[in-house]
Design an enzyme around this catalytic site. Sequence first.
Site, PDB file in Angstrom:
ATOM      1  N   HIS A 155       0.827  -1.220   0.000  1.00 20.59           N
ATOM      2  CA  HIS A 155       0.000   0.000   0.000  1.00 20.59           C
ATOM      3  C   HIS A 155       0.859   1.267   0.000  1.00 20.59           C
ATOM      4  O   HIS A 155       0.444   2.299   0.509  1.00 20.59           O
ATOM      5  CB  HIS A 155      -0.933   0.047   1.217  1.00 20.59           C
ATOM      6  CG  HIS A 155      -1.679  -1.227   1.472  1.00 20.59           C
ATOM      7  ND1 HIS A 155      -2.884  -1.516   0.890  1.00 20.59           N
ATOM      8  CD2 HIS A 155      -1.347  -2.318   2.217  1.00 20.59           C
ATOM      9  CE1 HIS A 155      -3.289  -2.721   1.284  1.00 20.59           C
ATOM     10  NE2 HIS A 155      -2.364  -3.231   2.085  1.00 20.59           N
ATOM     11  N   GLU A 289       8.643   8.313 -17.417  1.00 19.30           N
ATOM     12  CA  GLU A 289       7.253   8.731 -17.598  1.00 19.30           C
ATOM     13  C   GLU A 289       6.744   8.371 -18.992  1.00 19.30           C
ATOM     14  O   GLU A 289       5.600   7.941 -19.174  1.00 19.30           O
ATOM     15  CB  GLU A 289       7.124  10.239 -17.377  1.00 19.30           C
ATOM     16  CG  GLU A 289       7.307  10.615 -15.918  1.00 19.30           C
ATOM     17  CD  GLU A 289       7.461  12.112 -15.721  1.00 19.30           C
ATOM     18  OE1 GLU A 289       6.746  12.894 -16.372  1.00 19.30           O
ATOM     19  OE2 GLU A 289       8.309  12.504 -14.910  1.00 19.30           O
TER      20      GLU A 289
END
Length: 464
Positions: A155, A289
């Site tokens: 998480h 990216e």
Amino acid sequence: MALWAGRFAKEVDETVNAFNSSIAFDARMYAQDIRGSIAHATMLGDCGIIEKPESEAIVQGLKDILADLNSGALAFDPHAEDIHMFVEAELTKRLGSTGKRLHTARSRNDQVALDIRLYLRDETWETARLVHQLAETLCDLAEQHKETIMPGYTHLQRAQPVTLAHHLLAYAQMLRRDLMRLRDTVERMNECPLGCGALAGTTYPIDRWQTARLLGFDKPVDNSLDGVSDRDFCVELCCALSLIMTHLSRFSEEIILWCSWEFRFVELDDAYATGSSIMPQKKNPDVTELIRGKTGRVDGDLMTLLSMLKGLPLAYNKDMQEDKEAIFDAIDNVKLCLRTFIPMLKTMRVNKENLRRAAAGGFINATDCADYLVKKGMPFRDAYKITGTLVAKCISEGLTLETLPLEAYRSLSELFTEDVYDAIRLEQCVGGRRSYGGPAPEAVAAQLDELRYELEQLRIWEDA
Ligand code: ARG
């Protein structure tokens, strides 16, 4: 004048011609097209379907065309309908009526099904070579970082300590499976459709085993309708490519986080980062990216292929011409990403101190603290609860489990003694995780050995 002028009363409309033409994107398969034609012409000669001297003249003519295209002496005709028509027309221009014999016992439908397979087989091997290089780069990096402790996350919250080697090898394992997928794709792709004809084979006494052998296939496709009408191998390859991109994209996402000032786990080499046009302080991870972005594009190519096929009746339909731009785009982009990612990774600097510092905060040794009590006889659930109470105490007093005094430990359980501090040392926490596949340096060393061995078996381009 079109090739099929005999059947038609007038010329095809110019816009339709341009609309139909695929030469702009299928010209890149010229070497495979010519290789297929050479095998076909050789077989026609050997089987006595055309005269031996004519077969030899055709083979020589095709070799000359290949040489001229390679050198640039011959340019593609942008008005040709496709690469198959272009090569045949050029051959006929050079050889006259002998050239017109090449297309005996063949259709463009089996020809194009062959060319794509030959082309994609080569490209799959080239992609595998790059994926393999990346996996090896990760192994080399892992070798250097077997003792580099970092937080492992779930998480995106610090969870338990691992090492950078272990983290990197997780990606190397994904790439190992990517290589297996590429190998399997070639295995199923490797049946020769040549001789399937338009859809129903041929009445000529052709030898499909000979052409299959000459072109490096395991066997001819067993059903002529299937051979010209499925593109499942394109879908399968694109799926493998999508997964490669998915893996690169997840890794890219981590690198993007890692080189932010919030993490500062790594720093990209200046040659693999970019600046901002306005903010002078910026060093942006554009490469990663762009890889993350291109993943969506390759997934889109996969969707194009699946949607293109789903409603097609047997056998060939012109819709299938749409397979090429999609699969070429996917393969081009995957290769581009791999070629950029590998040197970026090789030149990336690792900030061991920050990795260690992040591992030292966030109570990632809490499980080990609970396990300490369990090893002294307490049931895990009780130990878990006590440790939770200790963590809460640390948080409220601004302490860590390492700096919490022994009295605080003992106020919750008499089982705690001085050796608890050794049990929660990060080196101890990592080093103790020796279970198979775990992060302990010796377990990682074993994993690395095994992985390197398996990668050796996956040099699939060497089967070429
Ligand atoms: N350019 C075509 C393609 O890519 C070649 C096959 C054409 N066959 C046909 N029957 N029109 O699919």
